[in-house]
Design an enzyme around this catalytic site. Structure first.
Site, PDB file in Angstrom:
ATOM      1  N   LYS A  45       2.393  10.924   7.182  1.00 27.70           N
ATOM      2  CA  LYS A  45       1.574  10.670   8.370  1.00 27.70           C
ATOM      3  C   LYS A  45       2.068  11.423   9.606  1.00 27.70           C
ATOM      4  O   LYS A  45       1.791  12.601   9.752  1.00 27.70           O
ATOM      5  CB  LYS A  45       1.457   9.159   8.598  1.00 27.70           C
ATOM      6  CG  LYS A  45       0.633   8.496   7.481  1.00 27.70           C
ATOM      7  CD  LYS A  45       0.042   7.165   7.842  1.00 27.70           C
ATOM      8  CE  LYS A  45      -1.020   6.739   6.834  1.00 27.70           C
ATOM      9  NZ  LYS A  45      -0.572   5.856   5.790  1.00 27.70           N
ATOM     10  N   ASP A  99       9.357   2.903   1.825  1.00 28.89           N
ATOM     11  CA  ASP A  99       8.181   3.700   2.175  1.00 28.89           C
ATOM     12  C   ASP A  99       7.953   3.541   3.674  1.00 28.89           C
ATOM     13  O   ASP A  99       7.455   2.524   4.138  1.00 28.89           O
ATOM     14  CB  ASP A  99       6.966   3.243   1.371  1.00 28.89           C
ATOM     15  CG  ASP A  99       5.725   4.094   1.670  1.00 28.89           C
ATOM     16  OD1 ASP A  99       5.754   4.871   2.653  1.00 28.89           O
ATOM     17  OD2 ASP A  99       4.743   3.974   0.928  1.00 28.89           O
ATOM     18  N   PHE A 148       0.859  -1.186   0.000  1.00 24.44           N
ATOM     19  CA  PHE A 148       0.000   0.000   0.000  1.00 24.44           C
ATOM     20  C   PHE A 148       0.891   1.230   0.000  1.00 24.44           C
ATOM     21  O   PHE A 148       1.653   1.459   0.941  1.00 24.44           O
ATOM     22  CB  PHE A 148      -0.951   0.054   1.204  1.00 24.44           C
ATOM     23  CG  PHE A 148      -1.826   1.276   1.151  1.00 24.44           C
ATOM     24  CD1 PHE A 148      -3.002   1.265   0.417  1.00 24.44           C
ATOM     25  CD2 PHE A 148      -1.445   2.456   1.759  1.00 24.44           C
ATOM     26  CE1 PHE A 148      -3.797   2.406   0.305  1.00 24.44           C
ATOM     27  CE2 PHE A 148      -2.235   3.609   1.658  1.00 24.44           C
ATOM     28  CZ  PHE A 148      -3.410   3.577   0.939  1.00 24.44           C
TER      29      PHE A 148
HETATM   30  C1  PLP Z   1      -0.845   5.953   4.332  1.00 23.29           C
HETATM   31  C2  PLP Z   1       0.264   5.465   3.474  1.00 23.29           C
HETATM   32  C3  PLP Z   1       0.551   6.081   2.245  1.00 23.29           C
HETATM   33  C4  PLP Z   1      -0.306   7.174   1.656  1.00 23.29           C
HETATM   34  O1  PLP Z   1      -0.368   8.304   2.441  1.00 23.29           O
HETATM   35  P1  PLP Z   1      -1.515   9.412   2.154  1.00 23.29           P
HETATM   36  O2  PLP Z   1      -1.131  10.562   3.037  1.00 23.29           O
HETATM   37  O3  PLP Z   1      -2.822   8.780   2.560  1.00 23.29           O
HETATM   38  O4  PLP Z   1      -1.474   9.719   0.706  1.00 23.29           O
HETATM   39  C5  PLP Z   1       1.649   5.630   1.536  1.00 23.29           C
HETATM   40  N1  PLP Z   1       2.413   4.619   2.000  1.00 23.29           N
HETATM   41  C6  PLP Z   1       2.156   4.007   3.172  1.00 23.29           C
HETATM   42  C7  PLP Z   1       3.062   2.918   3.634  1.00 23.29           C
HETATM   43  C8  PLP Z   1       1.062   4.382   3.938  1.00 23.29           C
HETATM   44  O5  PLP Z   1       0.783   3.746   5.075  1.00 23.29           O
END
Ligand code: PLP
Length: 421
Positions: free
Chosen positions: A273, A244, A159
């Site tokens: 986040k 990520d 994700f």
């Molecule tokens: C939440 C998340 C995203 C996307 O972040 P948004 O601020 O919702 O666009 C990307 N990568 C990971 C691992 C995430 O948990």
């Protein structure tokens, strides 16, 4: 010439009276907001630390922490103070001008993460998109991949956000359906399988993009040694490693970066986040100077990225992490969370995964789906959210106490015992 817009579909709410009860607000949301979420039927009006209070004054223990955007709790006083102070000075300049927060934010974030350069952005998806663009440009300009041939290897179950290019390499059917045509140039391999990754690398591979721990997939921790092997393969093939850490980073696992547990360095990291302290969206790509250095004026940008308010809050987040106190707390309280959840294995729980203050609780087949469990937990004052069908994710704010963890786990135990009869 004037055009008259058609009247919107009339909401069912009676007479336009101000909403008062939770049911009123839920009806309002359902009538006017696109239905791209399925929220629990709780309407929050106030929050502090690890607690949220609804419009009726009922208190809930927050075990989700805004999908880890609230790592430091709701309205952490240091973060609110930084935001309020900056609101009284300047909030937005655009990058057409310099301002007095940007360079300090980038320097302090680079120092915290052991990196050399920072590209500020807003949402997580925007940071991932930027990292993909940078990796492709690096491949053409530095590695020598032929034009438009660059490939990026991603992992099954990933994700990384919701944009078209990012869902192009998602294997979640719900996230992908009806959004084609998709962006080419991505190859998906099994997460945790270094041999599958090795087989996917070609001379045109620009980067490997993965989560050190997969959050949305249900807090999936890869096998021991996997991430070190990924690093070795990237080095061997001259490929960038992009980690990520938008959900796994900034204290959640007990380190600034989840990769720190493995002694592995990525070439680029995406952060988001918790970088905005739960106050506003702040994200960034951080990493090597010779990689982020491929960007030149005009080749990438963002109206709001690196704005003074975001930088001021981001600096306060970095300051919170610099002492190591949050990371120590996540480690200690996280050990307690895992010990307590571990007691439920065989009692409605099939497996508990995770690291630090982050746990994916896989429900046993006899329990069925996670949704009724999270609904019942909400009725009893504990807010968690199911991810996929049968996993509950526990990711409370790091300021949570062990007593609060006990109360949440005891409540879960009681709900599971009732369902099992
Ligand atoms: C939440 C998340 C995203 C996307 O972040 P948004 O601020 O919702 O666009 C990307 N990568 C990971 C691992 C995430 O948990």
């Amino acid at each position: 010439m004037t055009t008259t817009r058609p009247a919107p579909a009339a909401p069912t709410r009676t007479g336009g009276a101000a909403p008062v009860t939770a049911a009123d607000f839920i009806e309002l949301d359902d009538a006017w907001c696109a239905h791209n979420y399925h929220p629990l039927p709780v309407v929050i009006a106030h929050a502090e630390g690890a607690w949220m209070t609804d419009v009726h004054g009922t208190r809930y223990l927050d075990m989700l922490a805004g999908y880890s955007a609230l790592n430091f709790g709701h309205r952490h006083p240091d973060l609110v103070a930084a935001a309020v102070e900056q609101l009284g000075r300047v909030t937005l300049t655009s990058r057409a001008f310099h301002h007095d927060q940007l360079g300090l934010f980038c320097e302090e974030l680079a120092d915290l993460t052991g990196t050399e350069m920072v590209l500020p952005a807003n949402s997580g998806a925007e940071a991932v998109e930027a990292a993909i663009k940078v990796a492709r440009k690096w491949a053409y300009r530095i590695k020598g991949v032929p034009e438009n041939q660059a490939q990026i290897v991603t992992a099954g179950g990933n994700f990384h956000g919701r944009t078209i290019s990012i869902v192009s390499f998602s294997d979640d059917p719900v996230a992908v359906a009806d959004y084609g045509p998709f962006t080419p140039g991505f190859v998906n391999v099994k997460y945790g399988d270094a041999e599958a990754l090795a087989a996917a690398l070609t001379p045109d591979t620009a980067a490997v993009l993965l989560e050190p721990i997969q959050g949305e997939a249900g807090v999936v921790v890869p096998p021991a040694g996997y991430l070190r092997e990924v690093r070795r393969l990237c080095d061997e093939h001259g490929v960038l490693l992009i980690a990520d850490e938008i959900q796994s980073g900034l204290g959640r696992t007990g380190e600034v970066l989840a990769l720190d547990h493995e002694g592995v360095r990525a070439d680029l990291y995406t952060l988001g986040k918790a970088l905005g302290g739960g106050i506003l969206p702040v994200s960034a790509v951080v990493g090597r100077r010779d990689v982020l250095g491929v960007l030149t004026p005009g080749s990438h940008g963002s109206t709001f990225g690196g704005n003074p308010l975001a930088c001021a809050v981001g600096r306060a987040v970095v300051a919170l992490l610099r002492t190591g106190g949050m990371q120590r707390r996540a480690t200690e309280v996280g050990a307690h969370l895992h010990a307590r959840l571990g007691e439920l294995v065989g009692r409605g729980v099939a497996e508990v995964r995770g690291r630090g203050l982050w746990a994916g609780v896989e429900l046993a087949p006899e329990i069925g789906e996670g949704r009724p469990v999270s609904e019942e937990l909400a009725r009893r004052g504990v807010l968690v959210k199911e991810t996929h069908d049968t996993t509950l994710r526990f990711a409370p704010p790091i300021v949570v106490t062990t007593d609060e963890i006990d109360s949440a786990v005891d409540t879960l135990a009681a709900v599971l015992a009732e369902i099992r009869g």
